[in-house]
Design a protein around this motif. Structure first.
Motif, short mmCIF file in Angstrom:
data_model
loop_
_atom_site.label_atom_id
_atom_site.label_comp_id
_atom_site.label_asym_id
_atom_site.label_seq_id
_atom_site.Cartn_x
_atom_site.Cartn_y
_atom_site.Cartn_z
N ALA A 157 0.82 -1.21 0.00
CA ALA A 157 0.00 0.00 0.00
C ALA A 157 0.85 1.27 0.00
CB ALA A 157 -0.92 0.00 1.22
N LEU A 158 2.18 1.10 -0.13
CA LEU A 158 3.07 2.26 0.01
C LEU A 158 3.48 2.83 -1.34
CD1 LEU A 158 5.47 0.95 2.78
CD2 LEU A 158 3.54 2.51 3.04
N ASP A 159 3.71 4.15 -1.36
CA ASP A 159 4.31 4.77 -2.54
C ASP A 159 5.71 4.17 -2.71
OD1 ASP A 159 2.11 6.31 -2.92
OD2 ASP A 159 2.89 8.01 -1.76
N PRO A 160 6.16 4.02 -3.97
CA PRO A 160 7.44 3.34 -4.22
C PRO A 160 8.60 3.90 -3.41
CG PRO A 160 6.30 3.76 -6.28
CD PRO A 160 5.49 4.40 -5.21
N GLU A 161 8.65 5.23 -3.22
CA GLU A 161 9.81 5.80 -2.54
C GLU A 161 9.79 5.52 -1.03
OE1 GLU A 161 7.31 7.54 -3.67
OE2 GLU A 161 6.88 9.28 -2.41
N LEU A 162 8.67 4.98 -0.51
CA LEU A 162 8.57 4.70 0.92
C LEU A 162 8.81 3.23 1.24
CD1 LEU A 162 5.41 6.84 1.73
CD2 LEU A 162 7.81 7.50 1.98
N VAL A 163 8.93 2.41 0.18
CA VAL A 163 9.05 0.97 0.39
C VAL A 163 10.36 0.63 1.11
CG1 VAL A 163 9.36 -1.23 -0.81
CG2 VAL A 163 7.54 0.34 -1.51
N ALA A 164 11.44 1.30 0.70
CA ALA A 164 12.78 0.93 1.19
C ALA A 164 12.88 1.02 2.71
CB ALA A 164 13.84 1.81 0.53
N GLU A 165 12.31 2.11 3.30
CA GLU A 165 12.45 2.29 4.75
C GLU A 165 11.78 1.16 5.51
OE1 GLU A 165 9.44 5.37 6.42
OE2 GLU A 165 10.03 6.17 4.48
N VAL A 166 10.70 0.62 4.97
CA VAL A 166 10.01 -0.48 5.64
C VAL A 166 10.80 -1.78 5.46
CG1 VAL A 166 7.90 -1.86 5.70
CG2 VAL A 166 7.75 0.62 5.48
#
Lengths: 315, 262
Positions: free
Chosen positions: B183-192
């Motif tokens: 459910a995340l925008d692509p640029e937020l995936v890495a931090e998770v």
């Protein structure tokens, strides 16, 4: 018509002046909410002026219509006689009538007691209806029948049934209560059916995934309801709950049919003693003084909720 | 991890599987979502479940957390059967954390309260202790300055990290992650994903349903491919992604490559 003099002297002046004040307040809040960004504050002041002017014109038109009506003088005497309004407000036991102003306290007390009982009983009904356990099945059916019954039967009939039926049972304790107690009981029975549906809508408005999330952390069903589901549900239903309570405040007047000396009954006694209906106008004004603040408070909550939702959507 | 040993059996005996699933069946109405899933997960193992939407990955995770009742088969967690009568579901869930695709943070509570609710109400941890350990966890995942915020003030990535911290706060021995980056925008995936990597490094046993093939390749000890409610093939990532044996796995991976997802 020498409007200037008679306007100042007329009893109508009091309520009208009150509503002009309210109108100005309303206009002010329109201006404030329309302002939004500070750039438009000049336009906002203009909006206040325009809305105030328009409010005054509308009110003047309404008063004018009332004034030119053929029966205006008679109505003014029967419903708005200042002397009668004052007499019924303060009451005079020696002449056989009660103070409407004092009687409203009974309405307020009945309302406050009923409100607390309704909130509690309705929550229990809603939780029973929302339960899923097979053990609860008979209670679910019972709750459903209860809600169907008391939503379907006119409140006035419930008041009569409780107020006349229960004393007729001649039980030791329950049959010897005051009219106000039976009235409150009837209000609680009837309103908790409505309010339980409001609760239910609130519980349903919280997404099922919230319960799953809470349970997945090892919280029991009850704990999840109490800390996760109910707080969110209650927040969503405050405006409709307050709406129901505004109408509960007025419906305390129905207890008059049992002979409880509340504002409506006191006004009734005055009018049949003195043959002037101004006492009902006093009762109406007193009810308005009770309900309008609650109505405005409800509006503010709805507005705050809407703004919060918008803010949430932006981020 | 001392609080975990309070359970009926002390700790996990050497050689005990963290998760053992045998011939698990689950239907929703006439539609069978899981048709005979068997899987064993060793302690500290990280397993990624891949497969198309509707292949049964999420349902499998929800069954393990006992959020869905199963139709037949059995599930053992840390050597204890959890799919029989007389199981304390709340005890089981305290040992198995789950994180959802849609975060599901409690919107009316601050981040700190979201994290401390379960330790305080389920584990009966004193408030001060719960807040101290919540603060430590939040700091560890770069969320120290968000303690007092409400969830709607956080980005999706931050919300999902809080959701992971919230699940960790009851000190589970197993974590189930259900498409936590979908459910995340692509640029937020890495931090998770970084958070999950850190958990893997720390030795957390995890079962991860994911569409992030690169991540699965990187972090998993074993990858399971699901189709039509069955585990079609399981192998270490190097093997499954480069040399899939089953024809259905090959077809799925071809589509993934064509879609540019790997």
């Amino acid at each position: 018509m020498t409007s200037q003099d008679s306007f100042g002297a007329d009893p109508l002046n009091a309520p009208v002046a009150g509503s002009v004040g309210a109108g100005a307040g309303l206009a002010g809040s329109f201006g404030a909410s329309g302002r939004g960004p500070r750039l438009l504050s000049g336009g906002g002041r203009r909006a206040v002026a325009v809305s105030t002017a328009s409010t005054l014109v509308v009110l003047a038109a309404l008063v004018a219509i009332f004034w030119v009506a053929p029966g205006s003088a008679a109505v003014r005497h029967t419903f708005f006689s200042p002397a009668d309004m004052w007499q019924s407000f303060i009451g005079n036991p020696k002449k056989g009538y009660y103070s409407v102003g004092a009687a409203i306290w009974l309405n307020i007390r009945m309302f406050l007691v009923a409100e607390v009982l309704i909130l509690a009983l309705a929550l229990v009904i809603a939780l029973v209806r929302q339960s899923t356990s097979p053990v609860m099945f008979p209670f679910r059916v019972l709750a459903m029948v209860y809600v169907d019954f008391f939503r379907g039967v006119p409140l006035l009939l419930v008041v009569f049934a409780i107020g006349l039926g229960v004393p007729a049972l001649r039980l030791t304790f329950v049959s010897s209560q005051s009219a106000a107690v039976y009235g409150v009981s009837a209000l609680v029975l009837s309103y908790s059916a409505y309010v339980s549906e409001v609760y239910r809508a609130g519980l349903n408005s919280v997404h099922r995934s919230q319960l799953a999330a809470a349970r997945s952390l090892g919280l029991s069903h009850g704990t999840a309801l109490r800390y996760v589901i109910l707080p969110q549900a209650l927040r969503n239903i405050v405006p409709p709950l307050l709406n129901d309570f505004i109408s509960l405040q007025k419906d305390t007047a129905l207890v008059a049919v049992l002979g409880a000396i509340e504002a409506n009954e006191a006004a009734q006694i005055y009018s049949s003693t003195v043959f002037n209906f101004s006492s009902f106008t006093v009762a109406a004004i007193l009810f308005l003084i009770l309900t309008i603040p609650l109505a405005r408070f409800t509006d503010r909550l709805i507005d705050r909720d809407r703004r919060r939702r918008l803010a949430g959507a932006v981020t | 991890m001392s609080a975990l040993r309070a359970g009926p059996e002390a700790g996990q005996a050497a050689g005990t599987d963290a998760i053992r699933i045998e011939d698990l069946h689950k239907s929703f109405g006439p539609h069978e979502v899981l048709s005979g899933v068997s899987l064993t997960v060793a302690p500290h193992e990280v397993i990624c479940l891949i497969g198309a939407s509707g292949s049964g990955k999420s349902t499998l995770l929800r069954c393990i957390n006992l959020l869905e009742p199963i139709d037949s088969g059995g599930i053992w967690l840390l050597g204890q059967q959890v799919t029989g009568p007389g199981v304390d579901v709340n005890m089981v869930r305290r040992r198995v954390g789950i994180v959802f695709q849609s975060f599901n943070l409690f919107p009316h509570m601050t981040v700190l309260r979201n994290v401390t609710l379960a330790p305080m109400k389920a584990l009966r941890m004193p408030k001060a202790e719960a807040e101290a350990s919540a603060s430590d966890l939040l700091a560890r995942f770069g969320l120290a300055d968000k303690r007092a915020e409400y969830p709607d003030r956080l980005s999706g990535g931050q919300q999902q990290r809080v959701a992971i911290v919230r699940a960790l706060a009851v000190q589970p021995q197993i974590m189930l992650l259900d498409e936590v980056t979908s459910a995340l925008d692509p640029e937020l995936v890495a931090e998770v994903l970084d958070v999950i990597r850190e958990l893997a490094t720390a030795g957390m046993t995890m079962l991860i349903a994911t569409h992030e093939m690169g991540f699965a390749k990187d972090v998993a000890n074993r990858v399971c491919f699901l189709e039509d409610g069955q585990i079609v093939e399981q192998a270490p990532p190097a093997e499954l992604f480069t040399d899939p044996k089953d024809e259905r796995t090959q077809r799925f991976l071809r589509r993934i490559v064509q879609a540019g997802r790997m």
